[in-house]
Write an enzyme that holds these catalytic residues in place. Sequence first.
Site, PDB file in Angstrom:
ATOM      1  N   GLU A 109      46.593  42.776  50.512  1.00 11.89           N
ATOM      2  CA  GLU A 109      47.718  43.049  51.346  1.00 11.89           C
ATOM      3  C   GLU A 109      47.362  44.429  52.110  1.00 11.89           C
ATOM      4  OE1 GLU A 109      50.625  42.144  48.599  1.00 11.89           O
ATOM      5  OE2 GLU A 109      51.820  41.103  49.722  1.00 11.89           O
TER       6      GLU A 109
ATOM      7  N   GLU B  17      48.875  36.234  43.128  1.00 11.54           N
ATOM      8  CA  GLU B  17      50.442  36.379  42.570  1.00 11.54           C
ATOM      9  C   GLU B  17      50.908  35.209  42.056  1.00 11.54           C
ATOM     10  OE1 GLU B  17      48.954  37.647  45.520  1.00 11.54           O
ATOM     11  OE2 GLU B  17      49.844  39.713  45.698  1.00 11.54           O
TER      12      GLU B  17
HETATM   13  N1  T1G Z   1      46.962  45.269  36.746  1.00 17.36           N
HETATM   14  C1  T1G Z   1      46.587  45.941  35.859  1.00 17.36           C
HETATM   15  N2  T1G Z   1      45.671  45.891  35.129  1.00 17.36           N
HETATM   16  C2  T1G Z   1      44.704  44.988  35.454  1.00 17.36           C
HETATM   17  C3  T1G Z   1      44.766  44.431  36.972  1.00 17.36           C
HETATM   18  C4  T1G Z   1      45.924  44.492  37.625  1.00 17.36           C
HETATM   19  N3  T1G Z   1      46.167  44.032  38.629  1.00 17.36           N
HETATM   20  N4  T1G Z   1      43.896  43.551  36.867  1.00 17.36           N
HETATM   21  C5  T1G Z   1      42.920  43.711  35.860  1.00 17.36           C
HETATM   22  N5  T1G Z   1      43.426  44.444  35.147  1.00 17.36           N
HETATM   23  C6  T1G Z   1      42.878  45.060  33.926  1.00 17.36           C
HETATM   24  C7  T1G Z   1      42.643  43.886  32.864  1.00 17.36           C
HETATM   25  O1  T1G Z   1      43.735  43.926  32.109  1.00 17.36           O
HETATM   26  C8  T1G Z   1      41.394  44.598  32.022  1.00 17.36           C
HETATM   27  O2  T1G Z   1      42.021  45.517  31.169  1.00 17.36           O
HETATM   28  C9  T1G Z   1      40.703  45.421  33.153  1.00 17.36           C
HETATM   29  O3  T1G Z   1      41.716  45.663  34.061  1.00 17.36           O
HETATM   30  C10 T1G Z   1      39.303  44.640  33.520  1.00 17.36           C
HETATM   31  O4  T1G Z   1      40.086  43.304  33.750  1.00 17.36           O
HETATM   32  C11 T1G Z   1      52.178  43.524  45.443  1.00 17.36           C
HETATM   33  C12 T1G Z   1      52.966  42.255  43.333  1.00 17.36           C
HETATM   34  C13 T1G Z   1      40.557  41.591  39.448  1.00 17.36           C
HETATM   35  C14 T1G Z   1      39.486  39.455  39.245  1.00 17.36           C
HETATM   36  O5  T1G Z   1      46.712  39.095  39.998  1.00 17.36           O
HETATM   37  O6  T1G Z   1      42.346  38.641  38.165  1.00 17.36           O
HETATM   38  O7  T1G Z   1      49.396  42.676  43.434  1.00 17.36           O
HETATM   39  O8  T1G Z   1      41.555  44.570  29.062  1.00 17.36           O
HETATM   40  O9  T1G Z   1      38.540  42.054  32.431  1.00 17.36           O
HETATM   41  O10 T1G Z   1      36.542  40.305  34.729  1.00 17.36           O
HETATM   42  O11 T1G Z   1      52.058  41.690  46.334  1.00 17.36           O
HETATM   43  O12 T1G Z   1      40.995  41.322  36.577  1.00 17.36           O
HETATM   44  O13 T1G Z   1      40.233  46.191  29.958  1.00 17.36           O
HETATM   45  O14 T1G Z   1      42.306  47.227  28.943  1.00 17.36           O
HETATM   46  O15 T1G Z   1      39.884  40.753  34.218  1.00 17.36           O
HETATM   47  O16 T1G Z   1      36.217  41.976  36.418  1.00 17.36           O
HETATM   48  C15 T1G Z   1      47.733  40.636  41.715  1.00 17.36           C
HETATM   49  C16 T1G Z   1      44.507  40.378  38.455  1.00 17.36           C
HETATM   50  C17 T1G Z   1      48.529  41.746  41.114  1.00 17.36           C
HETATM   51  C18 T1G Z   1      44.581  40.259  39.958  1.00 17.36           C
HETATM   52  C19 T1G Z   1      38.753  41.286  37.523  1.00 17.36           C
HETATM   53  N6  T1G Z   1      46.360  40.810  41.389  1.00 17.36           N
HETATM   54  N7  T1G Z   1      43.122  40.801  37.881  1.00 17.36           N
HETATM   55  O17 T1G Z   1      38.155  40.455  36.756  1.00 17.36           O
HETATM   56  O18 T1G Z   1      37.997  42.320  34.878  1.00 17.36           O
HETATM   57  S1  T1G Z   1      50.445  41.753  41.518  1.00 17.36           S
HETATM   58  C20 T1G Z   1      46.238  39.991  40.435  1.00 17.36           C
HETATM   59  C21 T1G Z   1      42.165  39.902  37.825  1.00 17.36           C
HETATM   60  C22 T1G Z   1      50.166  42.181  43.078  1.00 17.36           C
HETATM   61  C23 T1G Z   1      51.192  42.489  45.024  1.00 17.36           C
HETATM   62  C24 T1G Z   1      51.458  42.054  43.812  1.00 17.36           C
HETATM   63  C25 T1G Z   1      41.081  40.296  37.341  1.00 17.36           C
HETATM   64  C26 T1G Z   1      40.177  40.688  38.285  1.00 17.36           C
HETATM   65  P1  T1G Z   1      41.377  45.826  29.676  1.00 17.36           P
HETATM   66  P2  T1G Z   1      39.170  41.881  33.741  1.00 17.36           P
HETATM   67  P3  T1G Z   1      37.194  41.253  35.659  1.00 17.36           P
END
Ligand code: T1G
Length: 697
Positions: free
Chosen positions: A106, A126
């Site tokens: 976004e 999301e």
């Molecule tokens: N927020 C907080 N922590 C996150 C995070 C996030 N969005 N994404 C990853 N982490 C942490 C995860 O818990 C882990 O922590 C570390 O980063 C490495 O993650 C406003 C409301 C991006 C594909 O849904 O799908 O934006 O265990 O092992 O394999 O509209 O992380 O090391 O302490 O998964 O390289 C939308 C969620 C949010 C993406 C990377 N975004 N993340 O994969 O690493 S809502 C998502 C993923 C939002 C807006 C809305 C994957 C990744 P720790 P990882 P990875």
Amino acid sequence: MSSADYSLQGRLAVITLNNPPVNGLGHELRSGIMAGLEQAAKDGAVKAVVVIGSAKAFSGGADIREFNTPKSSATPTLHQIIATLDAMQKPVVAAIGGFAMGGGLELALACHYRIAAPRAQLALPEVKLGILPGAGGTQRLPRLIPVADALRMIASGEPVPSEKGKTLGLVDELADAAGSDLLAAALAYADRLIAEGKGPRRIRDMTARVDNAAQFFERARAETAKASRGYPAPLEIVTCVEAAVSKPFDEGIKVERARFEHLVNGTESKALRHMFFAERQTSKIPDIPEDTPVRPIKRSAIIGAGTMGGGIAMCFANAGIPATLIDAKQEALDRGLETIRKNYAGTVSKGRLKQEDMDKRMTLISAALDYASVKDADIVIEAVFERMDVKLEVLKRIDSIARPGAILATNTSTLDVDKLAASVSRPQDVIGTHFFSPANVMRLLEVVRGAKTAKDVLATTMKLGKTLRKVAIVSGVCDGFIGNRMLEKYVQQALFLLDEGATPQSIDGALQKWGLAMGPFTMYDMAGNDIGWEVRKRRALERPDFVYSKVADRLCEQGRYGQKTGRGWYRYEPGNRKPIPDPEVEQLIAAYRKEIGIAPRAIADEEIVERCMYALANEGANIIDEGIALRASDVDMVYLTGYGFPPYRGGPMFYADTVGLANVLAAIERFGKGYQGGTWKPSPLLAKLAAAGKTFN
Ligand code: T1G
């Protein structure tokens, strides 16, 4: 210290997101981006701006940990950053490396142009967290790419690679490399925009169009409603995308904001976000440092070519690791390999596997009648009949042949791993790897840590679990480990409910309506009622205190083992797995009630759900209290990945938290006064947390 760096490259300003590991848009990073944009806006020498992340990550989106906390609305919010981008008088280029997800995409959409590295992943995921893009994604994406593609991308949450993004119009330029070359490409692109006199291009000024909009959204709504039972977000997404087509931008944003707020405060989203973090917690073991050296696993040997052994061999082949399937009888090997071949062929016929990949995997699986190949294996897994004497014998043979340093793993689902370990010369190399049937499908792998299991053996097995694409969860040694020990208490209640007046179909129906993939009676008819019968016989000797209704034994005494005998708790038409309620079973249950002098009563769905779910949560609390499970979220993950528990309910422990532990405790105390009330012993951990007003998670 803000987590965004600002620098000047001639007439170009560069804002570099620097909040590893995923450039989550937490408050600090948001502040850094806003400061950079404001600085670039007021610097007359700056003619354009590039916003870039790392080679791995442009941004993984909003920081999910901030949700439902004041931090998520601390200024500058992502909305304020986006408003600033909308007001910018100079072109802003987003340079996407690795991935741009959720709020990260976004942010890139609010920039005026987008250049991406090859195969960068672009997603609005999301919906997988039970929410929807809340920073303009549902309004901008349908204005930038075809509405049907935008709806599909947002409702599925699946990523598209930057190459597809270019085709759709989501990406303007494809850089021919990642890393520092991406920056160079982005700077060159920004220079070109200036040279061509291209100013800011705001997606909000574009129009989202679709033919026969009313019909399009009516069909989308109908299809989405069918596919998303229990998950409210997808239908809300349809509403938002429809608003992008039918309303002015700012009106549409209001719809998106309202629907987002509704979802982010809902239980389903909290459950799905709990699951997101719970899955990432499972590999964290307090006394095993993340950098513990692991043993190489290049070859495996599996003893026992039955359903489990064959499924386990497929797991290794799927991960590209050769597996030798060993059995004493040639026909068992032939049958085992034939089953594997059929399984792969089925996946190929569904278009989910290429023929050449199936062929490659089949070559990775060999068969042997003797144990000779055990000596080359780095891990040997026994998957023979679930009897201690049989397993002891097999482990002893493995121990005498396997090379030093090989891991000796047992696929036992309930037996004492310490006892098995004590029977070999190297107990430190013994570990439990409890796969769930069908092993090549179920993601759960219970890794049972024996008292003597070496730390590097545990670390190696946990890493192997990831390699096999499993959710590996550590369990201590006890009867049934985590999942099956809890299941025993759940089934105990289900059988008591039959005594009291329920039927297999009323119990299965109530639980499936609540969200379980399958109720206990359908499940046991599939797994085989004789398996539970064996366990009850063994338990009657080892733990006479464990009281069961005898109704299941009555069923087994009539040979009603389930699908495999065409009759179980239900009856089955030949070749059809559909469970059909059977009056004979209701007569059997009625006769048993007479035998024990119980007058049947009507039992409401709510009581069925409470008795079965609280039995799970109460035993889960004991398992955590005894240190068998490392944490409540691990117990949740066991049920979410191995027992068909609905993700939108977050797992047994999370569900109990949403009910309120004091309410769960009160209900258990009430059940303790009812039929077979003596089997309800509130877990001390549950009582303690309830009294303190705390939660499991
Ligand atoms: N927020 C907080 N922590 C996150 C995070 C996030 N969005 N994404 C990853 N982490 C942490 C995860 O818990 C882990 O922590 C570390 O980063 C490495 O993650 C406003 C409301 C991006 C594909 O849904 O799908 O934006 O265990 O092992 O394999 O509209 O992380 O090391 O302490 O998964 O390289 C939308 C969620 C949010 C993406 C990377 N975004 N993340 O994969 O690493 S809502 C998502 C993923 C939002 C807006 C809305 C994957 C990744 P720790 P990882 P990875």
